[in-house]
Design an enzyme around this catalytic site. Structure first.
Site, PDB file in Angstrom:
ATOM      1  N   ALA A  32     -24.522   4.708 -12.455  1.00  0.00           N
ATOM      2  CA  ALA A  32     -25.267   4.471 -11.215  1.00  0.00           C
ATOM      3  C   ALA A  32     -24.345   4.295 -10.001  1.00  0.00           C
ATOM      4  O   ALA A  32     -24.744   4.570  -8.864  1.00  0.00           O
ATOM      5  CB  ALA A  32     -26.158   3.251 -11.377  1.00  0.00           C
ATOM      6  N   HIS A  34     -21.614   6.092  -9.440  1.00  0.00           N
ATOM      7  CA  HIS A  34     -21.354   7.461  -8.975  1.00  0.00           C
ATOM      8  C   HIS A  34     -22.597   8.030  -8.275  1.00  0.00           C
ATOM      9  O   HIS A  34     -22.481   8.722  -7.266  1.00  0.00           O
ATOM     10  CB  HIS A  34     -20.996   8.376 -10.152  1.00  0.00           C
ATOM     11  CG  HIS A  34     -19.721   8.013 -10.843  1.00  0.00           C
ATOM     12  ND1 HIS A  34     -19.697   7.473 -12.104  1.00  0.00           N
ATOM     13  CD2 HIS A  34     -18.425   8.102 -10.452  1.00  0.00           C
ATOM     14  CE1 HIS A  34     -18.445   7.261 -12.477  1.00  0.00           C
ATOM     15  NE2 HIS A  34     -17.647   7.622 -11.481  1.00  0.00           N
TER      16      HIS A  34
END
Ligand code: PAF
Length: 277
Positions: A32, A34
């Site tokens: 999450a 990224h």
């Protein structure tokens, strides 16, 4: 979504870009954190722009004996994350596409890299600067997004872009956390259940330090170390207070003082940071 695996094809595609291109450099194992960087990239690229994600586990930034070979490489899952986020392009080269066996040219930032993680990971930031330079050449982005969790990396990339005149905007994405405060990292999956249970102590220690409003760096660091060491599985690599721009140690806490820590849980080294003012 286009997936490019060779440097030659990538360079050819970057020759005459028609759209604004925003790059999110990653080593894959996308989570999450990224995803939030990809969303920031999309915002910056605009609807007509292009979001590119590079996925490359860069051997040059792993010091000998570290986790290069066991670093997760979930290719299909990474593709699914990118597809779901509307990424336009993945650049996923094999190591031999990026490095010649007899390579002898590197990019090195020599001041900020000496501090914090640079002391415990010799050569790490040289590896980062070298691969980021190559990615910038191969993808020719207008902007690139880096996470604030890797605060030192962000500062070094900014310095490199300034010093070497890359015409690229560097954007910073805020750290994304689990509900208990642990900063998301691809390395969190190495933690055993007891280590994972104790790891949020890092965030608790940083928050307590920020809330104390204490001005003496020494006093803050004593409390931070005591808090982290209260977790039986934690081994502090460093806890330091530095200026957020020059990364030089500060004795007194003032504007843009950054508290940065690296802590081992078993063989897994976690980093986090907080701006104290
Ligand atoms: O932050 C990372 O994942 C890596 O250091 C980077 C910037 C992709 C370079 O390999």
């Amino acid at each position: 979504m286009k997936i490019v695996t060779t440097a030659a094809e990538m360079q050819a595609l970057s020759c005459r870009p028609e759209h604004r291109r925003v790059l999110v450099p990653t080593m894959g194992a996308l989570h999450a954190g990224h995803v939030s960087l990809v969303r920031l990239a999309r915002e910056n690229a605009g609807a007509g722009g292009e979001v590119a994600v590079s996925i490359f586990v860069n051997p040059l930034q792993f010091e000998p004996g570290s986790d290069f070979s066991r670093y997760p490489r979930p290719e299909t899952a990474d593709e699914e994350v990118c597809r779901a986020e509307g990424v336009d392009l993945i650049f996923r080269p094999a190591p031999n596409e990026m490095y010649f066996d007899d390579r002898s040219t590197f990019v090195e930032e020599t001041a900020l890299s000496e501090q914090l993680c640079g002391r415990s990971r010799p050569g790490h930031f040289r590896g980062v600067c070298t691969v980021v330079t190559k990615l910038f050449h191969l993808l020719a982005p207008d902007a690139a997004v880096f996470g604030e969790k890797d605060f030192q990396q962000l500062a070094i990339v900014r310095r490199m872009v300034r010093d070497l005149d890359f015409p690229i905007d560097i954007l910073a994405g805020p750290t994304v956390r689990e509900a208990d405060g642990l900063a998301l990292s691809s390395r969190n999956q190495y933690l055993s259940a007891p280590e994972r249970a104790q790891a949020p102590v890092i965030r608790t220690a940083l928050l307590e330090a920020a809330a104390s409003h204490e001005k003496s760096a020494e006093k803050v660091l004593v409390s931070v170390r005591k808090k982290i060491e209260s977790a039986s599985l934690a081994q502090i690599d460093y806890a330091e207070i530095v200026g957020a721009d020059d990364l030089q140690p500060r004795l007194t806490i003032g504007p843009r003082s950054l508290l940065a820590v690296a802590v081992f849980f078993g063989r897994t080294r976690l980093i986090d940071n907080i701006l104290l003012e």
